[in-house]
Design a protein around this motif. Structure first.
Motif, PDB file in Angstrom:
ATOM      1  N   THR A 151       0.637  -7.655  -4.083  1.00 58.81           N
ATOM      2  CA  THR A 151       0.539  -6.731  -4.994  1.00 58.81           C
ATOM      3  C   THR A 151       1.026  -7.228  -6.175  1.00 58.81           C
ATOM      4  O   THR A 151       0.663  -6.973  -7.427  1.00 58.81           O
ATOM      5  N   ALA A 193       0.368  -1.482  -9.380  1.00 60.98           N
ATOM      6  CA  ALA A 193       0.446  -2.344  -8.347  1.00 60.98           C
ATOM      7  C   ALA A 193       1.805  -2.987  -8.664  1.00 60.98           C
ATOM      8  O   ALA A 193       2.263  -3.272  -7.299  1.00 60.98           O
ATOM      9  N   SER A 252       4.427  -2.851  -5.280  1.00 55.94           N
ATOM     10  CA  SER A 252       5.211  -3.998  -4.955  1.00 55.94           C
ATOM     11  C   SER A 252       6.749  -3.798  -4.811  1.00 55.94           C
ATOM     12  O   SER A 252       7.310  -4.133  -3.857  1.00 55.94           O
TER      13      SER A 252
END
Length: 588
Positions: free
Chosen positions: A30, A49, A53
């Motif tokens: 990610t 994202a 992550s």
């Protein structure tokens, strides 16, 4: 050259179980995805994202520990990963409320990176520094030292989210600063106490040479005053080497303490009431005062044994972890011990034939207490479907010690037993199987599938057993198939039929002479020849011509039946302690 598929399999194996991969891909994949989305001017998607992550850090640490360790070893631990997220977030400038919010974000994240670096530095200090890990059982007080500080994945993950989320979601500068400061304070609250703990341990060690935890162990030794120490090193799969002795050790009249030198071994040691110390560092062990200990017992020949052998206050005995005709049973290292404990005359004969010139008074015949629970039943004809136990040994540390049938004839043997249709098969491989040679793991997997398929097809309860005691399965079995190993000697306590793989391919006469434990066995050759003879005996279709030899062989290997008891072992230890009192008292 290895194929791509082989490379991928090797990489996955190195990472651990397949369950390691989701966390690894989620955390790192990610970050790369966020970078790509920023390049495509999809700043909001990039922010999402990044947050995914960051949240996945908890998953990585909890569910993918091997992957997390590999990333740290590659200098790609939490500080670097967080710094990469900060860089990607800063590039996605359209998500910030204004310039002051971006500046507040950079300040907060710089502080967070600093704290994460401090945590990483502390973990590395604990890993390679002077504070050595220690674990104990049944030793009171604070006697536990971790290999490294707790990773605290939930705390660290929440703190990172607190530093990232407000700014990238468009919060004003004051909110970014306030929430970020709280996040930094949160991770500091979990870090400072750990730093202080290490500081106190280090200060005590500088002043006295002992950490408080090691001092607590010494205090226990001073109060408990152990007379017998059992010392063992090895990987977790070597736990059977101590587990096989626990019952006999617990039956002793003397105070016993177990000293293990590897934490994985400690974790796999069976439940016991014996005080147990796991202390890998030689320097820490050498600081402890074991002057009350009179004898040390060694179940295996390992290099770490020297750390106790050097102490003149105690006498030493090699007790081994099984009686077998393997070359390891007459290792030249055995000459360093005061006594070599053997079950029966066969044990001494192995040393006598080795040419090592072991003095006769170095042998002590102690029988084999572990076999006291092995029963002579079920006999041939007592079960409608007799059970054949297949218990091959492992491949050995090198090809010169490769006695195993598993790779050579294992699959053919199982196919022959199953094709007969009149026996139940229980397969119990050695814990070390496949440690050196991956082909043994392949053979193990094939045999396991064969037995599972046969069970589903026939309804016979074929089994694959990878843990627990072998004794219980011996007492359910009419016959054994094995290799040159201590399994043969233990099995003979029940005097039931057995077969042994001729790994050398020599004549039957020569093989029996070279390996006396096979003298009353059906010999299996290449292509599993001889299995039909064993099946005829087990099923009653043919005579048991070797029955009269098994009793004599059992005595030769294990000692007389009265020696194969806990009482006989207890008497042997008491006699050894008395010898130590007479010969080593001057050193105490």
């Amino acid at each position: 050259m290895a194929s791509p598929a082989h490379f991928v399999r090797a990489l996955v194996t190195r990472l651990g179980r397949s369950s390691e991969l989701p966390g690894l891909l989620l955390v790192n994949g990610t970050i790369l995805l966020a970078l790509l989305l920023v390049v495509l001017d999809l700043d909001l998607a990039a922010v999402i994202a990044l947050l995914v992550s960051t949240a996945a850090e908890w998953w990585l640490e909890r569910r993918s520990p091997v992957s997390s360790m590999l990333l740290r070893q590659a200098s790609a631990g939490p500080p670097l990963r967080f710094a990469l997220r900060v860089i990607v977030a800063a590039v996605a400038s359209t998500q910030f409320a204004d310039g002051p919010a971006l500046h507040a974000f950079l300040l907060v994240t710089l502080l967070m990176i600093t704290v994460l670096c401090v945590r990483a530095l502390h973990a590395e200090y604990r890993r390679i520094g002077p504070l050595k890990p220690m674990r104990t059982r049944h030793i009171p007080g604070d006697t536990y030292i971790e290999e490294e500080p707790q990773s605290r994945p939930l705390l660290v993950t929440v703190a990172q989210l607190g530093a990232l989320a407000p700014a990238v979601l468009g919060a004003p500068w004051w909110a970014v600063l306030a929430v970020g400061a709280a996040a930094v304070a949160l991770v500091l609250a979990g870090t400072v106490p750990e730093l202080l703990t290490s500081w106190r341990m280090r200060t005590a060690k500088r002043a006295t040479g002992f950490t408080p935890q090691l001092s607590a162990v010494q205090q226990f030794i001073d109060e408990y005053r152990p007379e017998v120490v059992v010392h063992l090193s090895g990987p977790d799969t070597a736990a059977y080497q101590i587990n096989t002795w626990i019952e006999a050790l617990e039956a002793l009249d003397q105070r016993v303490m177990v000293v293990l030198r590897d934490h994985p071994l400690f974790e796999r040691m069976a439940a016991s009431k014996l005080p147990t110390l796991s202390l890998p560092a030689p320097g820490e062990l050498l600081m402890l005062d074991f002057s009350t200990v009179k004898v040390a017992l060694y179940p295996a020949n390992t290099g770490n044994n020297i750390h106790l052998l050097r102490l003149p206050t105690m006498m030493s005995a090699f007790i081994g972890h099984g009686d077998s005709d393997k070359s390891a049973s007459n290792n030249p290292f055995s000459r360093v011990y005061d006594e070599l404990w053997v079950a029966g005359e066969a044990g001494a004969d192995r040393y006598r034939r080795s040419g090592m010139h072991i003095p006769e008074d170095q042998f002590r015949f102690v029988g084999r207490p572990q076999v006291h629970a092995i029963e002579p039943t079920p006999r041939i004809g007592e079960q409608e479907i007799p059970t054949v136990l297949y218990a091959p040994t492992w491949e050995g540390v090198n090809q010169h010690q490769e006695y195993s049938s598993l790779r050579a004839i294992g699959v053919q043997l199982i196919d022959a037993l199953l094709a007969d249709g009149s026996v139940r098969v229980v397969y119990k491989p050695h814990p070390f199987t496949g440690q050196r040679d991956a082909k043994y793991r392949v053979a193990h997997a094939v045999i396991s599938r064969r037995l599972d398929d046969a069970k589903a097809r026939t309804g016979i309860d074929h089994r694959v057993v990878t843990g627990g005691s072998l004794t219980g399965w011996m007492n359910q079995s009419t016959a054994l198939v094995s290799d040159i190993s201590s399994v043969l000697s233990d099995w003979l306590a029940g005097e039931k039929p057995y077969a042994v793989f001729n790994h050398e391919g020599s004549s039957t006469k020569q093989f029996r002479e070279d390996y006396p434990s096979s003298a009353a066995a059906t010999i299996l050759g290449a292509q599993a020849t001889g299995v039909e003879e064993l099946l005829d005996v087990v099923t009653g279709r043919g005579p048991d011509l070797l029955a009269e030899y098994r009793s004599k062989l059992a005595t030769y290997l294990l000692g007389s039946p009265e020696q194969r008891t806990l009482e006989a072992f207890r008497a042997a230890v008491t006699a050894f302690v008395e010898r130590s009192d007479a010969e080593r008292a001057i050193y105490r």
